[in-house]
Design an enzyme around this catalytic site. Structure first.
Site, short mmCIF file in Angstrom:
data_model
loop_
_atom_site.label_atom_id
_atom_site.label_comp_id
_atom_site.label_asym_id
_atom_site.label_seq_id
_atom_site.Cartn_x
_atom_site.Cartn_y
_atom_site.Cartn_z
N LYS A 102 -7.96 -1.59 11.14
CA LYS A 102 -8.71 -1.72 9.89
C LYS A 102 -9.87 -2.72 10.06
CE LYS A 102 -4.64 -0.61 7.07
NZ LYS A 102 -3.78 -1.03 5.93
N HIS A 140 -3.14 0.52 10.30
CA HIS A 140 -2.39 1.61 9.67
C HIS A 140 -1.70 2.40 10.77
CE1 HIS A 140 -1.34 5.26 7.48
NE2 HIS A 140 -1.76 5.89 8.57
N TYR A 164 -5.24 8.20 1.28
CA TYR A 164 -4.49 7.32 0.38
C TYR A 164 -4.17 8.01 -0.94
CZ TYR A 164 -5.28 3.40 3.57
OH TYR A 164 -5.28 2.55 4.66
N GLU A 217 -2.19 13.41 9.99
CA GLU A 217 -3.23 12.39 10.22
C GLU A 217 -4.01 12.67 11.51
OE1 GLU A 217 -1.19 8.64 9.92
OE2 GLU A 217 -0.87 8.89 7.77
P1 CMP Z 1 -0.85 0.60 4.61
O1 CMP Z 1 0.62 0.48 4.40
O2 CMP Z 1 -1.41 0.92 5.92
O3 CMP Z 1 -1.41 1.67 3.56
C1 CMP Z 1 -1.65 1.31 2.21
C2 CMP Z 1 -2.45 0.07 2.18
O4 CMP Z 1 -2.73 -0.44 0.90
C3 CMP Z 1 -1.63 -1.05 2.83
O5 CMP Z 1 -1.49 -0.81 4.19
C4 CMP Z 1 -2.44 -2.25 2.44
O6 CMP Z 1 -3.62 -2.35 3.23
C5 CMP Z 1 -2.85 -1.85 1.02
N1 CMP Z 1 -1.94 -2.43 0.02
C6 CMP Z 1 -0.64 -2.20 -0.14
N2 CMP Z 1 -0.15 -2.91 -1.18
C7 CMP Z 1 -1.19 -3.60 -1.68
C8 CMP Z 1 -1.33 -4.50 -2.77
N3 CMP Z 1 -0.31 -4.83 -3.55
N4 CMP Z 1 -2.53 -5.03 -2.99
C9 CMP Z 1 -3.58 -4.69 -2.22
N5 CMP Z 1 -3.51 -3.81 -1.17
C10 CMP Z 1 -2.33 -3.29 -0.91
#
Ligand code: CMP
Length: 153
Positions: free
Chosen positions: A9, A115, A49, A126
């Site tokens: 990222k 990710h 997402y 993906e």
């Molecule tokens: P990832 O699990 O790769 O995919 C979803 C992403 O959303 C996660 O990583 C974080 O980068 C982001 N994320 C998840 N929860 C939160 C949160 N509560 N606040 C902000 N970003 C979040």
């Protein structure tokens, strides 16, 4: 062998941690079969997402993911999806186990560096979302002889 998608990222690029994370994956014995830099647009992030679209952090997540290029990779290995998930650690870097990528290198829930595909099914989806067929290399890695036992290959 199984393949899994890894996206480094924008915080990884900004903090100069690309080599550190790739080094961990290489040292584990995983094989790199695709890699490129990419700036994501709206549509690919909306798709990637989609399961977070009603979450309060959706807009800031997209803004963050578009703030710099991603390093998109495909790694191959036995049980690669589970192995890389375990190496990655929990979403929130503050609670992720020490020894994991996020546990050692991230101190944030949102800026969590990486990710990774969460299942074999999403890895396949993906892979086609982020890579064209010609970007994936089927190459013979000599180290496979040392990384895996005869009965595992
Ligand atoms: P990832 O699990 O790769 O995919 C979803 C992403 O959303 C996660 O990583 C974080 O980068 C982001 N994320 C998840 N929860 C939160 C949160 N509560 N606040 C902000 N970003 C979040």
């Amino acid at each position: 062998m199984q393949r899994t998608v890894v996206l480094l990222k924008p915080d990884t690029i900004q903090r100069g941690l690309i080599g550190e994370i790739i080094g961990r994956l290489e040292k584990k014995g995983l094989k790199l079969v695709a890699m490129k830099m990419m700036i994501c647009g709206d549509s690919i992030l909306d798709e990637h997402y989609a399961h977070h679209k009603d979450k309060p952090f959706f807009a800031s997540l997209k803004k963050f993911m578009m703030s710099a290029p991603l390093v998109c990779m495909l790694w191959e290995g036995l049980d690669a999806v589970d192995v890389v998930r375990k190496m990655t650690g929990a979403t929130n870097g503050r609670v992720a186990d020490l020894g994991s990528i996020r546990g050692d290198l991230s101190n944030s829930q949102s800026n969590n560096l990486i990710h990774v595909s969460d299942s074999a099914e999403s890895a396949q989806i993906e892979e086609t979302r982020f890579f064209e067929k010609g970007e994936v290399f089927d190459w013979k890695r000599l180290a496979d002889e040392a990384v895996y036992g005869e009965d595992e290959k």
